[in-house]
Design an enzyme around this catalytic site. Sequence first.
Site, PDB file in Angstrom:
ATOM      1  CB  SER A 100      -0.960  -0.266   1.245  1.00  0.00           C
ATOM      2  OG  SER A 100      -1.312   1.219   1.463  1.00  0.00           O
ATOM      3  CE1 TYR A 112      -3.647  -2.381   5.585  1.00  0.00           C
ATOM      4  CE2 TYR A 112      -2.644  -0.118   4.448  1.00  0.00           C
ATOM      5  CZ  TYR A 112      -3.742  -1.094   3.902  1.00  0.00           C
ATOM      6  OH  TYR A 112      -3.952  -1.586   3.541  1.00  0.00           O
TER       7      TYR A 112
HETATM    8  N1  LIG Z   1      -8.695  -0.625  -0.933  1.00  0.00           N
HETATM    9  C1  LIG Z   1      -7.894   0.347  -0.385  1.00  0.00           C
HETATM   10  O1  LIG Z   1      -7.993   1.463  -1.305  1.00  0.00           O
HETATM   11  C2  LIG Z   1      -6.278  -0.290  -0.783  1.00  0.00           C
HETATM   12  C3  LIG Z   1      -5.074   0.656  -0.772  1.00  0.00           C
HETATM   13  C4  LIG Z   1      -3.776   0.038  -0.659  1.00  0.00           C
HETATM   14  C5  LIG Z   1      -3.473  -1.486  -1.073  1.00  0.00           C
HETATM   15  N2  LIG Z   1      -5.091  -2.206  -0.324  1.00  0.00           N
HETATM   16  C6  LIG Z   1      -4.872  -3.690  -0.223  1.00  0.00           C
HETATM   17  O2  LIG Z   1      -5.309  -3.789  -0.781  1.00  0.00           O
HETATM   18  C7  LIG Z   1      -5.414  -5.857  -0.044  1.00  0.00           C
HETATM   19  C8  LIG Z   1      -7.136  -6.264  -0.650  1.00  0.00           C
HETATM   20  O3  LIG Z   1      -8.214  -5.077  -0.059  1.00  0.00           O
HETATM   21  P1  LIG Z   1      -9.308  -4.813  -0.394  1.00  0.00           P
HETATM   22  O4  LIG Z   1      -9.206  -3.296  -0.023  1.00  0.00           O
HETATM   23  O5  LIG Z   1      -9.485  -5.229  -1.314  1.00  0.00           O
HETATM   24  O6  LIG Z   1     -10.103  -5.382   0.816  1.00  0.00           O
HETATM   25  P2  LIG Z   1     -11.457  -6.053   1.085  1.00  0.00           P
HETATM   26  O7  LIG Z   1     -13.032  -5.694  -0.043  1.00  0.00           O
HETATM   27  O8  LIG Z   1     -11.912  -5.600   2.010  1.00  0.00           O
HETATM   28  O9  LIG Z   1     -11.114  -7.196   1.102  1.00  0.00           O
HETATM   29  C9  LIG Z   1     -10.611  -8.105   1.695  1.00  0.00           C
HETATM   30  C10 LIG Z   1     -10.128  -9.500   1.518  1.00  0.00           C
HETATM   31  O10 LIG Z   1      -8.658 -10.490   2.717  1.00  0.00           O
HETATM   32  C11 LIG Z   1      -9.353 -11.244   2.850  1.00  0.00           C
HETATM   33  N3  LIG Z   1      -9.360 -11.541   4.281  1.00  0.00           N
HETATM   34  C12 LIG Z   1      -9.151 -10.741   5.250  1.00  0.00           C
HETATM   35  N4  LIG Z   1      -8.639 -11.544   5.926  1.00  0.00           N
HETATM   36  C13 LIG Z   1      -8.179 -12.516   5.754  1.00  0.00           C
HETATM   37  C14 LIG Z   1      -7.157 -13.816   6.390  1.00  0.00           C
HETATM   38  N5  LIG Z   1      -7.064 -13.488   7.465  1.00  0.00           N
HETATM   39  N6  LIG Z   1      -6.910 -14.559   4.860  1.00  0.00           N
HETATM   40  C15 LIG Z   1      -7.950 -15.217   4.376  1.00  0.00           C
HETATM   41  N7  LIG Z   1      -8.241 -13.699   3.720  1.00  0.00           N
HETATM   42  C16 LIG Z   1      -8.902 -12.850   4.345  1.00  0.00           C
HETATM   43  C17 LIG Z   1     -11.079 -11.228   2.675  1.00  0.00           C
HETATM   44  O11 LIG Z   1     -12.698 -12.433   2.584  1.00  0.00           O
HETATM   45  P3  LIG Z   1     -13.081 -12.687   4.245  1.00  0.00           P
HETATM   46  O12 LIG Z   1     -13.134 -11.941   4.898  1.00  0.00           O
HETATM   47  O13 LIG Z   1     -14.061 -13.653   3.753  1.00  0.00           O
HETATM   48  O14 LIG Z   1     -11.830 -13.199   4.557  1.00  0.00           O
HETATM   49  C18 LIG Z   1     -11.378 -10.535   0.912  1.00  0.00           C
HETATM   50  O15 LIG Z   1     -11.472 -11.797   0.114  1.00  0.00           O
HETATM   51  C19 LIG Z   1      -5.618  -5.874   1.217  1.00  0.00           C
HETATM   52  O16 LIG Z   1      -3.814  -6.042   1.101  1.00  0.00           O
HETATM   53  C20 LIG Z   1      -5.392  -3.884   1.429  1.00  0.00           C
HETATM   54  O17 LIG Z   1      -4.156  -3.815   2.643  1.00  0.00           O
HETATM   55  C21 LIG Z   1      -5.717  -1.507  -0.490  1.00  0.00           C
END
Ligand SMILES: NC(=O)c1ccc[n+]([C@@H]2O[C@H](COP(=O)([O-])OP(=O)(O)OC[C@H]3O[C@@H](n4cnc5c(N)ncnc54)[C@H](OP(=O)(O)O)[C@@H]3O)[C@@H](O)[C@H]2O)c1
Length: 255
Positions: free
Chosen positions: A147, A163
Site C-alpha cells: 500500500s 497497517y
Molecule cells: N482498498 C484500498 O484502498 C487499498 C489500498 C491499498 C492497499 N490495499 C490492500 O489491498 C488488499 C485487498 O484489500 P481490499 O481493499 O480489496 O479489501 P476487502 O475488500 O476488505 O477484501 C479483503 C479480502 O481479504 C480477505 N481476507 C481478510 N482477512 C483474511 C484472512 N485472515 N485470511 C484470508 N483472507 C482474508 C477477505 O475475505 P474474508 O473476509 O472472507 O477472509 C477479502 O477477500 C489488502 O491487502 C489491502 O491492504 C487496499
Amino acid sequence: MNVKQLFDLTGRVAIVTGGSIGLGRQMAEGLAEMGANLVLCARKKERCQQAAEDLRKLGVKTLALACDVKNPADIQQVADATMTQFGRIDILINNAGTSWGAPVEEMRLEQWNKVIETNLTGTFLFSQTVGKIMIGQHRGKIINIASVAGLRGASPEFQAIGYHASKGGVIIFTKDLACKWGIHNIQVNSIAPGWFPTNMSQVLIERNKDTFLKTIPLGRFGNENDLKGAAVFLASAASDFVTGHVLVVDGGQSA
Ligand SMILES: NC(=O)c1ccc[n+]([C@@H]2O[C@H](COP(=O)([O-])OP(=O)(O)OC[C@H]3O[C@@H](n4cnc5c(N)ncnc54)[C@H](OP(=O)(O)O)[C@@H]3O)[C@@H](O)[C@H]2O)c1
C-alpha cells in the site's frame, strides 16, 4: 516472443488470496481475462465460490477454497488442492489484508497482532509454502499487495499504525525475498495501491472524500480496472527481468 505473447497467461495457474471481493477479485479477473486459471481463497468460502463462478464465464478453470492466511495448515491445504487440481503454481498474489483504526496509545496488542499476522505473516507463510513448489519448478511469480501506507507515515487524523507497519514490512519482505529467490527464477514484486473504494476503505473514503482527492494529482480514486494491468504485467513473462520492485498505482498520490 511478441509483446502480446509476453503478456499472455493462457494455461497459467494463479492463487489469489482474498480473491473473493475488492482488489483481489479485480486482479483475479485481470489474470483470467488473459487466460490464467484461478484459485481464489479467503475465510468466507461462499464469496470465493461466487467469484469463481463469475470468472469461469471467461473460459478459464477455477477453484474456490476456504483459507485463513494466519493458519499454516489452511495454506498448505490450498497449495495441495491447487497441485492436485492443476499440477503447478505459476503465480501467487498475496492480497488478503485487514486494518485496524485506533490511536497508537490505545491500540490493543490483539488488534496490532491481527493486522501484522494477516498482512505480513500471512504473506510470509503463503510465500514460503508456495515458494517451495516454485523452487521445484524453477519458475514463479510472487506479487505482494502492499500500500502507499507502507511508503510513509500519515497525519494524526489517520490512525492505523499496525497497517502502516505491516505494509512497510511487506515492501522490504518483497525486496529481500527477490534477492534470495532470484537464483530460482522466481520474480518477487509488490504493488502499492493508493485509495480504491472497497469494503475495507469505503467508510474512510466517504468520510474524507474531499481531503483525499486533494492529495491525488489525477483527481479520482482507483476504479474497477486500475489494478488489472499492474497485476498482469507482474504475473507475466513481460516482467521476467523485474524483481524486487514496488509498483505504485495511486493516481500520483505519492509523487
Ligand atoms: N482498498 C484500498 O484502498 C487499498 C489500498 C491499498 C492497499 N490495499 C490492500 O489491498 C488488499 C485487498 O484489500 P481490499 O481493499 O480489496 O479489501 P476487502 O475488500 O476488505 O477484501 C479483503 C479480502 O481479504 C480477505 N481476507 C481478510 N482477512 C483474511 C484472512 N485472515 N485470511 C484470508 N483472507 C482474508 C477477505 O475475505 P474474508 O473476509 O472472507 O477472509 C477479502 O477477500 C489488502 O491487502 C489491502 O491492504 C487496499
